[in-house]
Design an enzyme around this catalytic site. Structure first.
Site, PDB file in Angstrom:
ATOM      1  N   CYS A   9       0.750  -1.170  -0.001  1.00  0.00           N
ATOM      2  CA  CYS A   9      -0.012   0.051   0.082  1.00  0.00           C
ATOM      3  C   CYS A   9       0.963   1.271   0.173  1.00  0.00           C
ATOM      4  O   CYS A   9       0.337   2.254  -0.587  1.00  0.00           O
ATOM      5  CB  CYS A   9      -0.965   0.118   1.157  1.00  0.00           C
ATOM      6  N   ASP A  32      10.556  -7.867  -7.556  1.00  0.00           N
ATOM      7  CA  ASP A  32      10.740  -8.379  -6.356  1.00  0.00           C
ATOM      8  C   ASP A  32      12.052  -7.690  -5.800  1.00  0.00           C
ATOM      9  O   ASP A  32      13.065  -8.034  -6.367  1.00  0.00           O
ATOM     10  CB  ASP A  32      10.871  -9.995  -6.211  1.00  0.00           C
ATOM     11  N   HIS A  48      -6.423  -3.519  -0.752  1.00  0.00           N
ATOM     12  CA  HIS A  48      -5.478  -4.281   0.120  1.00  0.00           C
ATOM     13  C   HIS A  48      -6.285  -5.370   0.566  1.00  0.00           C
ATOM     14  O   HIS A  48      -7.332  -5.364   1.240  1.00  0.00           O
ATOM     15  CB  HIS A  48      -5.325  -3.444   1.435  1.00  0.00           C
ATOM     16  N   ASN A  89       1.594 -16.984  -1.708  1.00  0.00           N
ATOM     17  CA  ASN A  89       1.978 -17.629  -0.612  1.00  0.00           C
ATOM     18  C   ASN A  89       0.623 -17.126   0.476  1.00  0.00           C
ATOM     19  O   ASN A  89       0.029 -16.069   0.523  1.00  0.00           O
ATOM     20  CB  ASN A  89       3.299 -16.854  -0.105  1.00  0.00           C
ATOM     21  N   GLY A  95       5.387 -18.975   4.425  1.00  0.00           N
ATOM     22  CA  GLY A  95       6.459 -17.919   4.648  1.00  0.00           C
ATOM     23  C   GLY A  95       5.968 -16.766   4.217  1.00  0.00           C
ATOM     24  O   GLY A  95       6.902 -15.664   3.774  1.00  0.00           O
ATOM     25  N   HIS A 100      -0.805  -8.650   1.947  1.00  0.00           N
ATOM     26  CA  HIS A 100      -1.341  -7.876   0.941  1.00  0.00           C
ATOM     27  C   HIS A 100      -1.413  -8.996  -0.363  1.00  0.00           C
ATOM     28  O   HIS A 100      -0.315  -9.174  -0.668  1.00  0.00           O
ATOM     29  CB  HIS A 100      -0.750  -6.574   0.706  1.00  0.00           C
ATOM     30  N   HIS A 102      -0.753 -11.182  -3.372  1.00  0.00           N
ATOM     31  CA  HIS A 102       0.057 -10.687  -4.481  1.00  0.00           C
ATOM     32  C   HIS A 102       0.521 -12.139  -5.181  1.00  0.00           C
ATOM     33  O   HIS A 102       0.392 -13.121  -4.518  1.00  0.00           O
ATOM     34  CB  HIS A 102       1.174 -10.201  -4.263  1.00  0.00           C
ATOM     35  N   HIS A 104       3.399 -14.092  -7.228  1.00  0.00           N
ATOM     36  CA  HIS A 104       4.628 -14.303  -7.647  1.00  0.00           C
ATOM     37  C   HIS A 104       4.873 -14.701  -9.303  1.00  0.00           C
ATOM     38  O   HIS A 104       4.309 -15.797  -9.369  1.00  0.00           O
ATOM     39  CB  HIS A 104       5.708 -15.081  -6.860  1.00  0.00           C
TER      40      HIS A 104
HETATM   41  P1  5GP Z   1       5.433 -13.119   0.288  1.00  0.00           P
HETATM   42  O1  5GP Z   1       6.665 -14.044   1.177  1.00  0.00           O
HETATM   43  O2  5GP Z   1       4.746 -12.232   1.040  1.00  0.00           O
HETATM   44  O3  5GP Z   1       4.614 -14.001  -0.718  1.00  0.00           O
HETATM   45  O4  5GP Z   1       6.485 -12.264  -0.710  1.00  0.00           O
HETATM   46  C1  5GP Z   1       6.558 -10.736  -0.422  1.00  0.00           C
HETATM   47  C2  5GP Z   1       7.816 -10.402  -1.406  1.00  0.00           C
HETATM   48  O5  5GP Z   1       7.642  -9.185  -1.512  1.00  0.00           O
HETATM   49  C3  5GP Z   1       9.058 -10.965  -0.858  1.00  0.00           C
HETATM   50  O6  5GP Z   1       9.462 -11.865  -1.876  1.00  0.00           O
HETATM   51  C4  5GP Z   1       9.860  -9.697  -0.616  1.00  0.00           C
HETATM   52  O7  5GP Z   1      11.140  -9.827  -1.356  1.00  0.00           O
HETATM   53  C5  5GP Z   1       9.137  -8.647  -1.587  1.00  0.00           C
HETATM   54  N1  5GP Z   1       9.276  -7.278  -1.104  1.00  0.00           N
HETATM   55  C6  5GP Z   1       9.216  -6.917   0.362  1.00  0.00           C
HETATM   56  N2  5GP Z   1       9.245  -5.418   0.499  1.00  0.00           N
HETATM   57  C7  5GP Z   1       9.363  -5.189  -0.919  1.00  0.00           C
HETATM   58  C8  5GP Z   1       9.711  -3.688  -1.280  1.00  0.00           C
HETATM   59  O8  5GP Z   1       9.713  -2.987  -0.676  1.00  0.00           O
HETATM   60  N3  5GP Z   1       9.782  -3.716  -2.807  1.00  0.00           N
HETATM   61  C9  5GP Z   1       9.672  -4.902  -3.699  1.00  0.00           C
HETATM   62  N4  5GP Z   1      10.080  -4.604  -4.870  1.00  0.00           N
HETATM   63  N5  5GP Z   1       9.631  -6.108  -3.256  1.00  0.00           N
HETATM   64  C10 5GP Z   1       9.608  -6.179  -1.745  1.00  0.00           C
HETATM   65 ZN    ZN Z   2      -1.662  -3.163   1.409  1.00  0.00          ZN
END
Ligand code: 5GP
Ligand code: ZN
Length: 115
Positions: A9, A32, A48, A89, A95, A100, A102, A104
């Site tokens: 956000c 990422d 969100h 995830n 993990g 929020h 998303h 990958h």
């Molecule tokens: P999750 O583990 O929640 O599925 O993935 C979150 C992803 O967001 C992680 O792979 C992490 O590296 C990425 N991430 C976290 N903070 C930031 C950020 O500020 N900018 C970018 N571009 N990626 C982020």
């Molecule tokens: Zn959010």
């Protein structure tokens, strides 16, 4: 529709600068910050949404569109034919770091077998 302690956000609000490689009314995509493959892109709804089981509360959210965006980006990144992985995830055991929703998009090199 935004959460003020959520990193994605904050990116939407411009409080954290991040280059959008894709943007539409409902989604955006960024690379990422900690990539696990040569191509590692996050496709993120602008609203969100914490968890998948809550999507019924957000009628504007459209899974088909989110996956269509991922395919469009996979094509632009030239990984449509070489192969890629789409991952969502959810919660602690997965993990999940950012609560929020998303998607990958991971590819560009041989990925570790998960199955
Ligand atoms: P999750 O583990 O929640 O599925 O993935 C979150 C992803 O967001 C992680 O792979 C992490 O590296 C990425 N991430 C976290 N903070 C930031 C950020 O500020 N900018 C970018 N571009 N990626 C982020
Ligand atoms: Zn959010």
């Amino acid at each position: 529709m935004v959460s003020y302690d959520c990193v994605f956000c904050k990116i939407i609000l411009g409080e954290i600068l991040s280059e959008f490689i894709y943007e539409s009314e409902l989604f955006f995509a960024i690379r990422d910050i900690n990539p696990i493959a040569l191509t590692h892109i996050l496709i993120i709804p602008k609203i969100h949404i914490n968890y998948l089981e809550l999507i019924h509360e957000f009628p504007s959210f459209d899974f088909n569109e989110m996956y269509a965006v991922a395919l469009e980006i996979a094509s632009k990144e030239n990984i449509l034919n070489s192969g890629y992985r789409l991952v969502i995830n959810q919660k602690e055991d997965s993990g999940q770091e950012v609560e929020h929703l998303h998607l990958h998009l991971i590819g560009g090199n041989k990925l570790k077998d998960i199955g």
